[in-house]
Design an enzyme around this catalytic site. Structure first.
Site, PDB file in Angstrom:
ATOM      1  N   SER A   1      82.839  -5.303 -43.567  1.00  0.00           N
ATOM      2  CA  SER A   1      82.967  -6.689 -43.159  1.00  0.00           C
ATOM      3  C   SER A   1      84.101  -7.392 -43.917  1.00  0.00           C
ATOM      4  O   SER A   1      85.247  -6.962 -43.810  1.00  0.00           O
ATOM      5  CB  SER A   1      81.611  -7.386 -43.328  1.00  0.00           C
ATOM      6  OG  SER A   1      81.609  -8.598 -42.624  1.00  0.00           O
TER       7      SER A   1
ATOM      8  N   ASP B   1      76.619  -5.531 -33.136  1.00  0.00           N
ATOM      9  CA  ASP B   1      76.892  -6.339 -34.328  1.00  0.00           C
ATOM     10  C   ASP B   1      76.755  -7.819 -33.953  1.00  0.00           C
ATOM     11  O   ASP B   1      77.408  -8.283 -33.004  1.00  0.00           O
ATOM     12  CB  ASP B   1      78.311  -6.035 -34.816  1.00  0.00           C
ATOM     13  CG  ASP B   1      78.599  -6.598 -36.182  1.00  0.00           C
ATOM     14  OD1 ASP B   1      78.275  -7.770 -36.420  1.00  0.00           O
ATOM     15  OD2 ASP B   1      79.153  -5.868 -37.012  1.00  0.00           O
TER      16      ASP B   1
ATOM     17  N   HIS C   1      75.182  -5.095 -37.772  1.00  0.00           N
ATOM     18  CA  HIS C   1      76.117  -5.334 -38.882  1.00  0.00           C
ATOM     19  C   HIS C   1      75.557  -4.874 -40.239  1.00  0.00           C
ATOM     20  O   HIS C   1      76.230  -4.967 -41.246  1.00  0.00           O
ATOM     21  CB  HIS C   1      76.425  -6.838 -38.948  1.00  0.00           C
ATOM     22  CG  HIS C   1      77.620  -7.198 -39.780  1.00  0.00           C
ATOM     23  ND1 HIS C   1      78.904  -6.832 -39.437  1.00  0.00           N
ATOM     24  CD2 HIS C   1      77.741  -7.892 -40.949  1.00  0.00           C
ATOM     25  CE1 HIS C   1      79.747  -7.282 -40.345  1.00  0.00           C
ATOM     26  NE2 HIS C   1      79.076  -7.926 -41.276  1.00  0.00           N
TER      27      HIS C   1
HETATM   28  N1  LIG Z   1      73.864 -14.356 -44.752  1.00  0.00           N
HETATM   29  C1  LIG Z   1      74.700 -14.347 -43.587  1.00  0.00           C
HETATM   30  C2  LIG Z   1      75.105 -12.964 -43.233  1.00  0.00           C
HETATM   31  C3  LIG Z   1      75.905 -12.337 -44.289  1.00  0.00           C
HETATM   32  C4  LIG Z   1      76.020 -10.854 -44.078  1.00  0.00           C
HETATM   33  O1  LIG Z   1      75.601 -10.279 -43.063  1.00  0.00           O
HETATM   34  N2  LIG Z   1      76.595 -10.226 -45.056  1.00  0.00           N
HETATM   35  C5  LIG Z   1      76.811  -8.815 -44.955  1.00  0.00           C
HETATM   36  C6  LIG Z   1      78.277  -8.569 -45.161  1.00  0.00           C
HETATM   37  S1  LIG Z   1      79.244  -9.605 -44.092  1.00  0.00           S
HETATM   38  C7  LIG Z   1      76.054  -8.100 -46.059  1.00  0.00           C
HETATM   39  O2  LIG Z   1      76.419  -7.026 -46.459  1.00  0.00           O
HETATM   40  N3  LIG Z   1      74.972  -8.717 -46.552  1.00  0.00           N
HETATM   41  C8  LIG Z   1      74.233  -8.222 -47.668  1.00  0.00           C
HETATM   42  C9  LIG Z   1      73.307  -7.070 -47.397  1.00  0.00           C
HETATM   43  O3  LIG Z   1      73.021  -6.749 -46.225  1.00  0.00           O
HETATM   44  O4  LIG Z   1      72.850  -6.453 -48.384  1.00  0.00           O
HETATM   45  C10 LIG Z   1      73.961 -14.962 -42.437  1.00  0.00           C
HETATM   46  O5  LIG Z   1      72.766 -15.105 -42.557  1.00  0.00           O
HETATM   47  O6  LIG Z   1      74.591 -15.270 -41.417  1.00  0.00           O
END
Ligand SMILES: N[C@@H](CCC(=O)N[C@@H](CS)C(=O)NCC(=O)O)C(=O)O
Length: 276
Positions: free
Chosen positions: A146, A222, A254
């Site tokens: 991402s 995604d 995603h």
């Molecule tokens: N928190 C955000 C999404 C953020 C998100 O999906 N982050 C991804 C990378 S872009 C991630 O790796 N999150 C942490 C995880 O899954 O451990 C939302 O609720 O919209």
């Protein structure tokens, strides 16, 4: 540098370390997996840059990369995604400020003092790693998820010869045309879009591409597809005749379930370039 923890994993060692960063003007934390082969001398290094809201920890505990890196004799570094601490500015939104450094050097207030993630990842952290651990500077590869996929692609294209291969999981592929990009670049870099071009994988692919193999995986389910803009990068790769592959993976979202599913293939892809 301080050792936070060191744990045996897949015959090697998964460590977590903190160090004072002059570049980010705060203490920074990173995870480093050293395979068993590092006991006998320097090993290749695969960088993993993480996405929004992540610390050094998410990919370290959720990507499943260590098993495949151990088999291939490759080290993994998991840097943090931003400067941290009470003295570091933040924003109530999850996609700006701490946890959302976007791998750029901020020039605008209040971010410029600490948010220098481009220099941290490309200059300061490599110096820390290569002076303290048995890592082969001539054998590096880079990947990310991402926001971290955006970081991996832009950094790889900006340093010809440094990385033998680059890959990305669901990268923010065209941030100058996305709300995951325009908002942050305006805050960190200012409103003049001329300053943004060196931080956009699609624009860089159109202009010069990567001098080695590139692998990009993107899930078709995604939830952030509209923000990631995969079609822009895929078109630019085709127009450039970039070596490698852009793969749409049917049904994947995603999350780290997607990342961990394809991690074995990404590590094998990098191992081939690193050991060839
Ligand atoms: N928190 C955000 C999404 C953020 C998100 O999906 N982050 C991804 C990378 S872009 C991630 O790796 N999150 C942490 C995880 O899954 O451990 C939302 O609720 O919209």
């Amino acid at each position: 540098m301080k050792t936070v923890s060191e744990s045996r994993a897949f015959g090697g060692v998964q460590g977590v370390y903190t160090h004072p960063s002059g570049t980010c003007d705060c203490d920074m934390t990173f995870g480093l997996f050293l395979p068993e082969q590092a006991e006998d001398g320097p090993v290749p290094l695969l960088w993993f840059l993480s996405g929004l809201t992540c610390t050094h920890e998410n990919a370290m505990v959720k990507s499943g990369a260590q098993r495949w890196a151990a088999e291939a004799g490759i080290a993994l570094v998991f840097p943090d995604t931003s400067p941290r601490g009470e003295a570091v500015p933040n924003d109530p939104a999850y996609d700006l400020g701490q946890g959302a450094g976007f791998y750029v050097n901020a020039s605008q207030e209040p971010w410029a003092q600490h948010f220098q993630m481009w220099d941290y990842i490309t200059d300061e952290l490599p110096n820390v790693l290569f002076s303290a651990f048995p890592l082969a500077e001539a054998a590096q590869a880079i990947t990310g998820h991402s926001m971290g996929g955006h970081g991996a692609l832009t950094i790889a294209m900006s340093f010809p010869g440094r990385f033998r291969s680059v890959s990305a999981f669901a990268p923010i592929a065209n941030p100058v045309a996305s709300d995951w990009g325009r908002k942050q670049f305006t805050a960190y870099l200012g409103a003049d879009e001329a300053a943004w071009a060196g931080y956009d994988a699609t624009l860089m692919m159109r202009r010069y591409g990567f001098d080695g193999p590139m692998l990009v995986d993107q899930g078709t389910k995604d939830q952030f597809l509209d923000l990631l803009k995969p079609e822009a990068l895929a078109e630019a790769m085709a127009a450039r005749r970039q070596g490698g592959a852009f793969r749409m993976q049917k049904g994947y979202d995603h999350s780290y379930f997607f990342v961990s599913t394809f991690m074995e293939e990404h590590v094998a892809f990098h191992a081939q370039a690193l050991q060839g």
